[in-house]
Design an enzyme around this catalytic site. Structure first.
Site, PDB file in Angstrom:
ATOM      1  N   CYS A 141      -5.887   5.377 -12.548  1.00 59.65           N
ATOM      2  CA  CYS A 141      -6.534   4.150 -13.001  1.00 59.65           C
ATOM      3  C   CYS A 141      -7.456   4.380 -14.210  1.00 59.65           C
ATOM      4  CB  CYS A 141      -7.262   3.494 -11.834  1.00 59.65           C
ATOM      5  SG  CYS A 141      -7.443   1.719 -12.064  1.00 59.65           S
ATOM      6  N   HIS A 170      -3.316   3.303  -6.904  1.00 64.27           N
ATOM      7  CA  HIS A 170      -4.275   3.867  -5.974  1.00 64.27           C
ATOM      8  C   HIS A 170      -3.892   3.385  -4.573  1.00 64.27           C
ATOM      9  CE1 HIS A 170      -6.321   0.022  -6.955  1.00 64.27           C
ATOM     10  NE2 HIS A 170      -6.667   0.063  -5.689  1.00 64.27           N
TER      11      HIS A 170
END
Lengths: 456, 249
Positions: free
Chosen positions: B93, B194
């Site tokens: 991310c 994630h």
């Protein structure tokens, strides 16, 4: 042309009754949703009819409990319109206003993201802001964005509105700077501080300059006595303070409540330092609304539990202790509370991923479940994401054979009860929609009344 | 064998349960008789040449990401040297964005990146949020899936010819348009996934571990399989979530 308000109200109330009769749950937000759709401005007009105005409570954690405590203090003298079952969006506020005939004061817990709109509509005479933790990033976005919305909501408040703030939260305490006369509450007792900031602490960096804060005491997550070694930004002066905090396991917590009107010893029947924060918020808000210190103390001591937050339910010859978990900071406090009360050898933990739970379940990996592990002989992992929860414990070092994965909440509950000896209490930690479903299951078995039938 | 992990900025970039990824690497290494030693590399500390077998960098909120971006530039030579000499890297991310060449936020402010990955990121008006499913072929002819969650405003554009981590089966991916997600350069992988990524994708956790060991051994070892029933169950649920409600392009 819009319908007259009276006609809209009648229509919306009928819809609520129909929803309830149809068995579609409590129907607690159906009338409000309908009213809001027909005429959003009706909420403003309903709120304006309350003779004593409205008070609004928001926080990531503790808003339902804080509002319930404030209601316990105030309802002896004042007829309240209070959204006690946690329907805390604009539609929930609307439903509560529709339902509360003859109410004098509106007491609303409000979702963090909905605070600006609710405040703009009900024009509160008092606003209580408790804390900001990371929560459901898929729904709320980043903490900073919620904080920015709160800042602008506070700027838009009527000049005469009372503002009650948790000074121990850097983001919330900072709001006191622009508003003279804000009531600032906090804890002052380093003996109950954590040795260090928890993993899930969020506002670790100075809100003004970005330097890591130094904590003289960290109490719950990033709540505590902070100061910035670079620019000097620090916790504002406290006007309502808890000192001399004495934890009493699962039975409660006692503290010395100090206010500008004097001090009292308070013993809460709900446990944990986080409930001391909730009590401080409720005491400060009720004080701002005119309650006396004796009324505050008596109300806090009468208070037993808010809906699903720390709820003891007798299920035949066994007990059920339900503690809602919904984000890392709140879940850490639930874990800390039950460990302080004697770490259990069995727990049911239920993880759902509906919108109200957060679709992104990654937050469970930021919870410090580890203090449970030394005593936990068996875990029943439940809910739609039971397997993910099981992995959290497996990779924390729990033996895979000690984990049972039972996604069905009803079967998981029965399994937990079966493993609980008669006379003992089963610890259940559910996320929001799992909590609602579990309460419904025990209600259908006749052990607890459905929430929409409970007294407000 | 000891595997040394350099965890970059765990005090700033930790928003999507990055410690879950570390916990999975540590356990799975120990079940194979290896020891994972995790060393924090935060603001002001250099990345020493040859020290780490794996570098890990997670995601943060915009504020935290901006706080570390400048510091990361000071570490750029160390990180690039580590990757060039065969250390593995996993960037998730926000960390993935910073490992590209640059990140332009929604207000037009530029954060510098360090160019480990041949890509640039520009924040869009809306966030791309939801469950995601990828199909990857990290070894030719071996297709496997990765399931997780994405939540990013950044639109990441890979340079022509750059290798993505996988093809998007459901969800948005790098930019919501290309149909690809993540980026791979040798033993370095960056991704928006994630959830955290590794617990429910155990094959990929083992791939990352094997790449880290390859830094020591020259070649990635072949691991004996573990009992991954729970992991597979979690993967199946996550994958079905992506198919039923992942972001739509």
């Amino acid at each position: 042309m819009p319908l007259p308000l009276a006609a809209e109200i009648a229509l919306a109330r009928t819809a609520g009754r129909l929803s309830r009769l149809a068995g579609a749950g409590g129907g607690t937000t159906v009338p409000g949703k309908l009213l809001w759709r027909v005429d959003p401005g009706a909420v403003d007009r309903l709120a304006a009819r309350l003779p004593l105005g409205s008070a609004v409570i928001s926080a990531t954690n503790g808003k339902t409990t804080t509002a319930a405590m404030a209601a316990e203090i105030l309802r002896q003298r004042i007829h309240l319109a209070h959204n006690s079952s946690g329907a805390n969006l604009v539609s929930g506020v609307a439903s509560t206003l529709l339902d509360a005939r003859g109410a004098e004061l509106g007491l609303f817990e409000v979702d963090e993201a909905a605070l600006p709109e609710v405040a703009a509509r009900v024009r509160p005479r008092a606003v209580c802001l408790g804390n900001l933790f990371r929560d459901q990033l898929d729904r709320y976005g980043e903490l900073e964005h919620v904080a920015a919305r709160w800042r602008s909501a506070v700027r838009e408040l009527p000049a005469e509105a009372a503002l009650v703030l948790n000074g121990d939260d850097p983001q919330v305490g900072e709001l006191a700077r622009d508003r003279a006369g804000a009531v600032v509450f906090g804890v002052d007792d380093p003996s109950v501080a954590r040795p260090s900031l928890q993993h899930a602490a969020d506002s670790k960096y100075c809100v003004r300059c970005g330097t890591p804060y130094e904590y003289a005491a960290a109490y719950v997550g990033h709540l505590g006595e902070y100061s910035c070694p670079n620019c000097g930004h620090a916790r504002p002066a406290l006007s309502v303070v808890a000192r001399d905090v004495r934890m009493q396991g699962l039975d409660g917590v006692a503290f010395r409540l100090q206010t500008p009107d004097g001090a009292r010893d308070v013993r809460l029947r709900v446990p944990g330092l986080y409930n001391v924060y909730n009590a401080l918020a409720a005491a400060s808000l009720a004080g701002a609304l005119g309650a006396s210190l004796d009324e505050v103390t008596a109300g806090l001591e009468r208070f037993s539990a808010a809906f699903g937050r720390f709820e003891r339910i007798a299920v035949g010859d066994r007990g059920l202790l339900m503690l809602l978990i919904k984000n890392p900071a709140g879940a850490n406090e639930a874990v800390r509370t039950i460990v302080d009360g004697g770490a259990p050898s069995l727990a049911v933990i239920a993880l759902n991923d509906a919108i109200a739970d957060g679709r992104d379940v990654s937050w469970i990996w930021d919870v410090d479940f580890e203090p449970l592990l030394p005593h936990l002989g068996r875990l029943v992992a439940a809910g739609d994401r039971a397997a993910e929860l099981a992995l959290r414990f497996k990779y924390a070092g729990m033996d895979g054979d000690a984990i049972e994965v039972i996604p069905s909440l009803e079967r998981a509950l029965d399994r937990g009860l079966e493993l609980t000896p008669p006379g003992d209490e089963l610890i259940v930690l559910p996320t929001y929609t799992a909590m609602l479903a579990l309460r419904k299951i025990v209600a259908e078995r006749g052990f607890v009344r459905p929430y929409w039938e409970r007294a407000a | 064998m000891k595997i040394v992990v350099g965890h970059l900025y765990p005090d700033y970039l930790n928003i999507y349960a990055d410690r879950g990824n570390i916990a999975v690497l540590a356990r799975r290494a120990s079940w194979r008789g290896h020891e994972l030693e995790v060393r924090t590399v935060s603001v002001g500390a250099p990345v020493e040449p040859g020290e780490h077998d794996l570098l890990y960098v997670g995601g943060g909120q915009d504020r935290e990401q901006a706080l570390v971006a400048e510091d990361l530039v000071a570490k750029a030579d160390g990180v690039r040297a580590a990757v060039d000499s065969g250390a593995a890297l996993l960037a998730v991310c926000g960390g993935y964005q910073l490992m590209g060449r640059s990140y332009r936020d929604f207000h037009g402010g530029d954060l510098p990146g360090i160019g480990v990955f041949p890509l640039e990121t520009v924040a869009g008006e809306t966030r791309m949020i939801g469950d995601m499913l990828l199909e990857c072929e990290l070894e030719p002819g071996v297709a496997r899936t990765l399931a997780g969650f994405e939540n990013h405003a950044g639109r990441t554009k890979l340079d022509p010819g750059a290798e993505p981590l996988g093809r998007v089966v459901a969800g948005f991916g790098n930019d919501g348009e290309s149909g690809f997600e993540g980026c791979r350069v040798g033993r370095a992988v960056g991704t928006y996934l994630h959830g955290p990524l590794l617990p429910r994708n155990p094959w990929f956790a083992d791939w990352v571990l094997a790449q880290a060991l390859a830094h020591r051994l020259g070649e990635p070892p072949v691991f004996e399989p573990l009992a991954d029933d729970l992991e597979q169950q979690a993967h199946t649920v996550s994958a079905s979530r992506a198919r039923s409600r992942g972001g739509r392009r």
